[in-house]
Design a protein around this motif. Structure first.
Motif, PDB file in Angstrom:
ATOM      1  N   PRO A 104       0.838  -1.212   0.000  1.00  0.00           N
ATOM      2  CA  PRO A 104       0.000   0.000   0.000  1.00  0.00           C
ATOM      3  C   PRO A 104       0.864   1.250   0.000  1.00  0.00           C
ATOM      4  N   ASP A 105       0.505   2.199  -0.874  1.00  0.00           N
ATOM      5  CA  ASP A 105       1.305   3.422  -0.981  1.00  0.00           C
ATOM      6  C   ASP A 105       0.533   4.671  -0.581  1.00  0.00           C
ATOM      7  N   GLY A 106      -0.687   4.472  -0.044  1.00  0.00           N
ATOM      8  CA  GLY A 106      -1.495   5.615   0.364  1.00  0.00           C
ATOM      9  C   GLY A 106      -2.307   6.229  -0.747  1.00  0.00           C
ATOM     10  N   ARG A 107      -2.109   5.774  -1.999  1.00  0.00           N
ATOM     11  CA  ARG A 107      -2.844   6.319  -3.146  1.00  0.00           C
ATOM     12  C   ARG A 107      -3.780   5.300  -3.772  1.00  0.00           C
ATOM     13  N   GLN A 108      -3.359   4.027  -3.811  1.00  0.00           N
ATOM     14  CA  GLN A 108      -4.190   3.000  -4.411  1.00  0.00           C
ATOM     15  C   GLN A 108      -3.847   1.644  -3.814  1.00  0.00           C
ATOM     16  N   LEU A 109      -4.761   0.700  -4.004  1.00  0.00           N
ATOM     17  CA  LEU A 109      -4.560  -0.691  -3.622  1.00  0.00           C
ATOM     18  C   LEU A 109      -4.618  -1.540  -4.877  1.00  0.00           C
ATOM     19  N   ARG A 110      -3.876  -2.647  -4.868  1.00  0.00           N
ATOM     20  CA  ARG A 110      -3.934  -3.540  -6.018  1.00  0.00           C
ATOM     21  C   ARG A 110      -4.099  -4.968  -5.539  1.00  0.00           C
ATOM     22  N   LEU A 111      -5.018  -5.690  -6.183  1.00  0.00           N
ATOM     23  CA  LEU A 111      -5.157  -7.123  -5.978  1.00  0.00           C
ATOM     24  C   LEU A 111      -4.955  -7.807  -7.315  1.00  0.00           C
ATOM     25  N   THR A 112      -4.426  -9.010  -7.279  1.00  0.00           N
ATOM     26  CA  THR A 112      -4.189  -9.775  -8.497  1.00  0.00           C
ATOM     27  C   THR A 112      -4.775 -11.162  -8.302  1.00  0.00           C
ATOM     28  N   ALA A 113      -5.626 -11.591  -9.231  1.00  0.00           N
ATOM     29  CA  ALA A 113      -6.351 -12.851  -9.076  1.00  0.00           C
ATOM     30  C   ALA A 113      -6.164 -13.732 -10.301  1.00  0.00           C
ATOM     31  N   LYS A 114      -6.106 -15.023 -10.044  1.00  0.00           N
ATOM     32  CA  LYS A 114      -6.033 -16.022 -11.105  1.00  0.00           C
ATOM     33  C   LYS A 114      -7.393 -16.682 -11.266  1.00  0.00           C
ATOM     34  N   THR A 115      -7.788 -16.945 -12.504  1.00  0.00           N
ATOM     35  CA  THR A 115      -9.078 -17.558 -12.772  1.00  0.00           C
ATOM     36  C   THR A 115      -9.168 -18.934 -12.124  1.00  0.00           C
ATOM     37  N   ALA A 116     -10.188 -19.105 -11.266  1.00  0.00           N
ATOM     38  CA  ALA A 116     -10.399 -20.397 -10.617  1.00  0.00           C
ATOM     39  C   ALA A 116     -11.874 -20.777 -10.655  1.00  0.00           C
ATOM     40  N   GLY A 117     -12.631 -20.168 -11.546  1.00  0.00           N
ATOM     41  CA  GLY A 117     -14.055 -20.423 -11.652  1.00  0.00           C
ATOM     42  C   GLY A 117     -14.729 -19.242 -12.317  1.00  0.00           C
ATOM     43  N   ASP A 118     -16.060 -19.318 -12.412  1.00  0.00           N
ATOM     44  CA  ASP A 118     -16.806 -18.261 -13.092  1.00  0.00           C
ATOM     45  C   ASP A 118     -16.647 -16.917 -12.374  1.00  0.00           C
ATOM     46  N   GLY A 119     -16.611 -16.956 -11.022  1.00  0.00           N
ATOM     47  CA  GLY A 119     -16.522 -15.716 -10.265  1.00  0.00           C
ATOM     48  C   GLY A 119     -15.246 -14.951 -10.539  1.00  0.00           C
ATOM     49  N   THR A 120     -14.109 -15.640 -10.469  1.00  0.00           N
ATOM     50  CA  THR A 120     -12.840 -14.961 -10.718  1.00  0.00           C
ATOM     51  C   THR A 120     -12.657 -14.650 -12.197  1.00  0.00           C
ATOM     52  N   ALA A 121     -13.224 -15.467 -13.066  1.00  0.00           N
ATOM     53  CA  ALA A 121     -13.127 -15.181 -14.502  1.00  0.00           C
ATOM     54  C   ALA A 121     -13.835 -13.869 -14.852  1.00  0.00           C
ATOM     55  N   ALA A 122     -14.887 -13.557 -14.106  1.00  0.00           N
ATOM     56  CA  ALA A 122     -15.649 -12.338 -14.398  1.00  0.00           C
ATOM     57  C   ALA A 122     -14.962 -11.081 -13.910  1.00  0.00           C
ATOM     58  N   LEU A 123     -13.892 -11.216 -13.129  1.00  0.00           N
ATOM     59  CA  LEU A 123     -13.232 -10.031 -12.585  1.00  0.00           C
ATOM     60  C   LEU A 123     -12.685  -9.126 -13.677  1.00  0.00           C
ATOM     61  N   ARG A 124     -12.210  -9.706 -14.783  1.00  0.00           N
ATOM     62  CA  ARG A 124     -11.620  -8.879 -15.834  1.00  0.00           C
ATOM     63  C   ARG A 124     -12.658  -8.040 -16.565  1.00  0.00           C
TER      64      ARG A 124
END
Length: 447
Positions: free
Chosen positions: A284-304
């Motif tokens: 965390p840099d105080g300006r933004q947060l980043r998460l990174t996810a790998k497809t493991a089903g329909d839910g994570t596939a829809a993140l993009r």
């Protein structure tokens, strides 16, 4: 050949580790309350037969364990940062089995004790107690709910249920708590014979339920109202990996650290009800947060496909996988698969010499590898990409010792799939790495 020996900075000053302080505090709280409950039990008198007395004592201990169980999953920041949600949830599970067996013992001993006094068969006595004494039927329903939750929490059942199904059934534990408490208020000996004990039990249950309300409702609502999180960018990292950037207000005041995770809800029509645990993949840099996810089903596939500007409700930050627990000046980081995300964030925050071992099946599975190479070069980190099938074990003790000869002199942070994490932990133990220098996060949803 000339060998250049790196001068090691002195280790940090000896101090009591935060995890030890938190554990000792929990043990002390539980032990003190066991003593108090036992004193109140004896002060209430021993005017019944032995079975009834043992049943009452088991019921009191069961009520105490139930309150302690709530504290473990209240997600209070002070405990979570020092012990971690995964371990607290594991303790909650084992305390839950303690609740189950103490309350079953309570029911059986009370039933057989009264059957001994009335000369009724135990089954008839049980029916009479449940149908003639006020609030006993509530206790029976509470016990039935606790048994149901216990069954679905057993490993053989848990593996066959989706997390959503298991979690929905598990919510009935709160109904069981309220039913059991109302039973205790109405017919519990300490409630009816001692004003001091009555005040104690009201305080205990108020603190337990208040902790859950504070940690699970008040703090998440307060933080999200303050920070107003939104998706600022969605960046595909590969065919099956995506990074999501989140911005908001006053993020420099959000108490998040590298290595922690949030439960993320993206408030679209299709996804608002789903909470997914993803680690921060950048410090965390105080300006933004980043998460990174790998497809493991329909839910994570829809993140993009999440639109930029989508509101985000984030619970957290959670986890003790942070530099708060460091004991040595140098570090070994070991990641497997998408478990690299909290490791990559940790690397950004770490000081001192670090070695990073990244275990993947193929080069294509190395998430964020270009970033890792740049970060490693900037920080002077030794980066090892280890590829190949799971067997033979390429992180066996001999292999680790070759890659990191001074492994026993380093803090070791491990994050990856459960199988890989367990294998690495065994290797570290065989190499003699002190337990206090090993920090790990099992890459699965706590619980």
């Amino acid at each position: 050949m000339t060998t250049v020996q790196r001068v090691q900075p002195p280790p940090p000053a000896a101090a009591i580790r935060p995890k030890v302080v938190a554990r000792a505090g929990l043990y002390a709280v539980l032990g003190a309350n066991v003593c108090v409950v036992t004193i109140f039990f004896f002060q209430a008198g021993l005017g019944s037969n032995a079975l009834i007395l043992l049943g009452r004592l088991a019921g009191l201990y069961g009520a105490l364990l139930m309150a302690f169980q709530l504290l473990l999953v209240a997600r209070l920041p002070w405990l979570d940062r020092r012990i971690g949600m995964d371990r607290l949830t594991s303790w909650h599970r084992w305390v839950g089995f303690g609740v189950l067996w103490t309350l079953v013992t309570h029911m059986l001993f009370i039933t057989f004790g009264y059957a001994q006094l009335s000369s009724l068969p135990p089954v008839d006595q049980f029916v009479e107690l449940a149908t003639t004494i006020e609030y006993v039927l509530r206790a029976v329903v509470a016990l039935a709910l606790i048994i149901t939750v216990g069954i679905v929490s057993a490993r053989f059942a848990r593996r066959r249920l989706s997390y959503e199904t298991w979690h929905f059934i598990h919510l009935y534990m709160y109904v069981a708590v309220l039913l059991a408490f109302s039973h205790q208020v109405a017919v519990g000996t300490t409630f009816t014979t001692s004003a001091t004990a009555t005040a104690y039990w009201w305080t205990l249950w108020g603190a337990a339920l208040g902790s859950v309300f504070l940690g699970r409702v008040v703090l998440p609502l307060r933080r999200n109202l303050r920070h107003q999180l939104r998706v600022s960018a969605v960046v595909p990292e590969s065919d099956n990996v995506v990074s999501i950037y989140v911005t908001g207000r006053d993020l420099d005041q959000l108490p998040a650290r590298a290595g922690q995770f949030f439960l993320w809800r993206f408030l679209t029509r299709e996804r608002w009800w789903q909470a997914n645990p993803f680690s921060l993949s950048a410090a965390p840099d105080g300006r933004q947060l980043r998460l990174t996810a790998k497809t493991a089903g329909d839910g994570t596939a829809a993140l993009r496909h999440i639109p930029v500007g989508t509101r985000v409700f984030a619970e957290g930050p959670y986890g003790a996988f942070t530099t708060l627990h460091r004991t040595r000046p140098d570090t070994l980081l070991i990641a497997g698969g998408v478990g690299i995300t909290p490791i990559r964030a940790l690397l950004e925050e770490l000081h001192g010499h670090a070695v990073l071992i990244y275990r993947v099946a193929t080069d294509r599975d190395a998430v964020l590898y270009d970033e890792l190479r740049g970060l490693a070069a900037a920080k002077g980190t030794e980066l090892h990409l280890v590829t190949g099938p799971a067997t033979p074990d390429k992180l066996a003790p001999e292999a680790l010792a070759r890659l990191v000869p001074d492994v026993c002199e380093r803090d070791v942070f491990v994050c990856g799939p459960p199988g890989m994490t367990s294998a690495v932990l065994r290797s570290l133990r065989e190499l003699g790495v002190p337990r206090q220098q090993i920090h790990f996060e099992r890459f699965s949803l706590a619980g």
